[in-house]
Design a protein around this motif. Structure first.
Motif, short mmCIF file in Angstrom:
data_model
loop_
_atom_site.label_atom_id
_atom_site.label_comp_id
_atom_site.label_asym_id
_atom_site.label_seq_id
_atom_site.Cartn_x
_atom_site.Cartn_y
_atom_site.Cartn_z
N GLN A 1 3.37 3.97 -4.18
CA GLN A 1 4.71 4.20 -4.10
C GLN A 1 5.52 3.82 -2.56
O GLN A 1 6.22 3.41 -2.39
N CYS A 2 5.48 5.03 -1.71
CA CYS A 2 5.91 4.81 -0.35
C CYS A 2 5.30 3.92 0.96
O CYS A 2 5.67 3.93 1.56
N GLY A 3 3.99 3.59 -0.04
CA GLY A 3 3.01 3.42 1.53
C GLY A 3 2.77 4.02 2.59
O GLY A 3 2.05 3.34 3.81
N PHE A 4 3.37 5.68 2.26
CA PHE A 4 3.35 6.49 4.06
C PHE A 4 1.81 6.83 3.23
O PHE A 4 0.94 6.74 4.72
N CYS A 5 1.54 7.48 2.92
CA CYS A 5 0.41 8.21 2.10
C CYS A 5 -0.92 7.26 1.65
O CYS A 5 -2.39 7.98 2.01
N ILE A 6 -0.41 6.17 1.13
CA ILE A 6 -1.35 5.59 0.79
C ILE A 6 -2.28 4.55 1.85
O ILE A 6 -3.80 4.59 1.48
N CYS B 1 0.08 13.64 -1.81
CA CYS B 1 1.06 12.10 -2.41
C CYS B 1 2.06 13.29 -3.27
O CYS B 1 1.47 14.41 -3.86
N ARG B 2 3.61 12.80 -2.71
CA ARG B 2 4.82 13.89 -3.35
C ARG B 2 5.41 13.24 -4.09
O ARG B 2 5.97 13.39 -4.68
N CYS B 3 5.01 11.74 -4.93
CA CYS B 3 5.98 11.17 -5.35
C CYS B 3 4.91 10.77 -7.29
O CYS B 3 5.55 10.69 -8.21
N THR B 4 3.73 10.16 -6.98
CA THR B 4 3.67 9.46 -7.39
C THR B 4 2.38 9.62 -8.39
O THR B 4 3.15 9.52 -9.75
S1 FES Z 1 2.70 6.87 -2.49
FE1 FES Z 1 2.84 8.08 -0.24
S2 FES Z 1 4.10 10.09 -1.11
FE2 FES Z 1 3.48 9.15 -3.33
#
Ligand code: FES
Ligand SMILES: Cc1cc2nc3c(=O)[nH]c(=O)nc-3n(C[C@H](O)[C@H](O)[C@H](O)COP(=O)(O)OP(=O)(O)OC[C@H]3O[C@@H](n4cnc5c(N)ncnc54)[C@H](O)[C@@H]3O)c2cc1C
Ligand code: FES
Length: 476
Positions: A97-102, A133-136
């Motif tokens: 989703q965010c590309g930050f944690c991936i 990951c906080r979102c996926t």
């Molecule tokens: S994909 Fe980055 S917080 Fe879930």
């Protein structure tokens, strides 16, 4: 200091202060911004990279330990148009989703699959437990790793290779770095720095295990405590004694009836070593419940004991096993039983001119029952709200012998549950005795109230964990 290493197979050199974070070197000095900063405290995994093949959190790795190392970042893997099988797995499962944690998740997956090419769901969750990951949602992420494991991974250049470096001190922007390769050199550095009463070996005790920077010298092992924001008293100007290249300080060996654990042995080694698993299962369990893979790959036994946190995981297991701490200075060595090593909140008997060099445990009798339990807020990366370790023998008549019980997070320092040990020694276990032990253990501790827990909970859990040890491990 000038540091040479390779990043994604390309030789690189940078000038950096010794405790500059690898994360900042990658992002700011080398422009490799695929590695992200989330928490900056080793908790989230956004900054994960591979260091000599091992997953690490780059926000906790100091520049001084990078010479000759091989670093792999997300940039070395697939591109946007040609993702590698792990990246493809994440895309196919909608796990991005965010590309930050991936980026960190992808590197943690590579580290996992390099060790275990066909992980089951539990192994996947454990392997990625330090990456948040906080979102996926983790279901998709788990499926992505399973999918990647089913495809053939290209061979990733994650071979281990650490070049030896010189022991000579190096000037580094107002600070001096000592990277000795022998224990003798390290102890001389320590003696020279431990002025103010400690240089003759009779001086002050190390004051606060969390910030060992007295005399301006920082002793650095894995850095998982020291690299935390605010942990170093004078990072810019003080000097650093890096233990990571001292020969002979890491490893597990058995000599006659003693198992010796070097102080630079990582928690990952304690978790995986077959001799630790066989002879010291309580310690192996504590190591497996410690942090998450990237923390275990860096955190050392010596750092855990020197930090002397009441919540540390290894001390209760080692107290139950009646371990000895081996301290060394330029004037000699001394063995200190762990049950007199801790003297108060983050206080120990270790002098400023001493290093912890090893921990020794007499091999427990084969029939010794051992266990370690940790009550935390979640499965990974959790600091114990309370922990209990036990070791005991049960003779043919069902009588408890050599009972040792220890607890963490329930007093200013890790402690033995001496009154409960006395109650149990020489008794035959029954339901009434287990209840008595539960009550006594809860009563004899002196917990405090803090953000993680309150006094009543800590008393309750400690008693219950003692009862669990007796019920599950000490039946005839
Ligand atoms: S994909 Fe980055 S917080 Fe879930
Ligand atoms: C995200 C995260 C999760 C964590 N989870 C856990 C956990 O589950 N359980 C737990 O117990 N801890 C945990 N910790 C704390 C930390 O990882 C441990 O205390 C670790 O064992 C410290 O070892 P180190 O090698 O990284 O020490 P460092 O950070 O290098 O040093 C710690 C202290 O010890 C001193 N020191 C190091 N080695 C020696 C030596 N040989 N002789 C004398 N002094 C020395 C240093 O000067 C410093 O004061 C966690 C930390 C983080 C950031
Ligand atoms: S930035 Fe969160 S673990 Fe490093």
């Amino acid at each position: 200091m000038r540091i040479a290493f390779t990043v994604n197979g390309v030789p690189r050199e940078v000038d950096a202060p010794p405790l500059r974070r690898l994360l900042d070197i990658l992002r700011d000095d080398l422009g490799l911004t695929g590695t992200k900063e989330g928490c900056g405290e080793g908790e989230c995994g956004a900054c994960s990279v591979l260091l000599d093949g091992a997953l690490v959190q780059s926000c906790l790795v100091p520049a001084v330990q990078l010479s000759g190392c091989r670093i792999i970042t997300i940039e070395s893997l697939g591109s946007q148009t040609a993702p590698d099988p792990v990246q493809q797995g994440f895309l196919d499962e909608g796990a991005v989703q965010c590309g930050f944690c991936i980026p960190g998740m992808v590197l943690a997956t590579h580290a996992l699959l390099a060790r275990n090419p066909k992980p089951n769901e539990e192994a996947i969750r454990a392997g990625l437990s330090g990456n948040i990951c906080r979102c996926t949602g983790y279901e998709r992420i788990v499926r992505a790793v399973q999918r990647a494991a089913e495809s053939a991974l290209p061979s990733t250049p994650i071979a281990k290779a650490v070049a030896a470096t010189t022991a000579r001190p190096q000037a580094a922007q107002g600070s001096v770095v000592h990277s000795p390769t022998t224990l003798e050199e390290a102890l001389i550095v320590l003696r020279t720095s431990a002025t103010g009463g400690a240089a003759d070996g009779t001086g002050d005790r190390a004051a606060d295990g969390a910030a060992e920077t007295l005399s301006g010298l920082t002793i650095l092992a894995g850095g998982t405590d020291l690299m935390l924001p605010g942990a170093q008293a004078s990072p810019a100007t003080g000097s650093v004694l890096d233990l990571s290249r001292v020969a002979g300080l890491a490893g597990v060996c058995i000599h006659k009836d003693i198992i010796e654990l070097g102080s630079s042995t990582t928690v990952a080694t304690l978790a995986d070593n077959p001799d630790v698993d066989r002879y010291l299962p309580a310690l192996a369990t504590a190591a497996r419940l410690f942090g998450a893979p990237a923390i275990r790959n860096r955190a050392t036994l010596g750092g855990n004991l020197a930090g002397a946190s009441p919540a540390a995981d290894l001390p209760p297991a080692l107290l139950a096993l009646d371990a000895i701490v081996v301290l060394a200075s330029a004037s000699g060595r001394r063995d200190t039983p762990l049950d007199v090593y801790f003297t108060g909140y983050r206080q120990t008997v270790r002098r400023l001119d001493e290093l912890i060099i090893a921990v020794r445990v007499t091999l427990p009798a084969p029939d010794t029952r051992q266990a370690f339990f940790k009550a935390g807020t979640r499965r990974a990366q959790s600091i114990a709200r309370a922990s209990v370790a036990g070791a005991a023998r049960v003779d043919a008549s069902g009588t408890l012998r050599s009972v040792r019980l220890a607890a963490g997070s329930v007093a200013p320092m890790p402690i033995l549950l001496r009154e409960t040990m006395r109650l149990l020694e020489g008794r035959v276990l029954d339901a009434k005795l287990i209840e008595e032990a539960d009550r006594l253990a809860a009563a004899e501790i002196t917990p405090i109230e803090d953000v993680r827990s309150n006094v009543a909970y800590r008393r309750f859990v400690t008693g219950r964990l003692v009862a669990r040890f007796l019920r599950e491990y000490c039946r005839p």
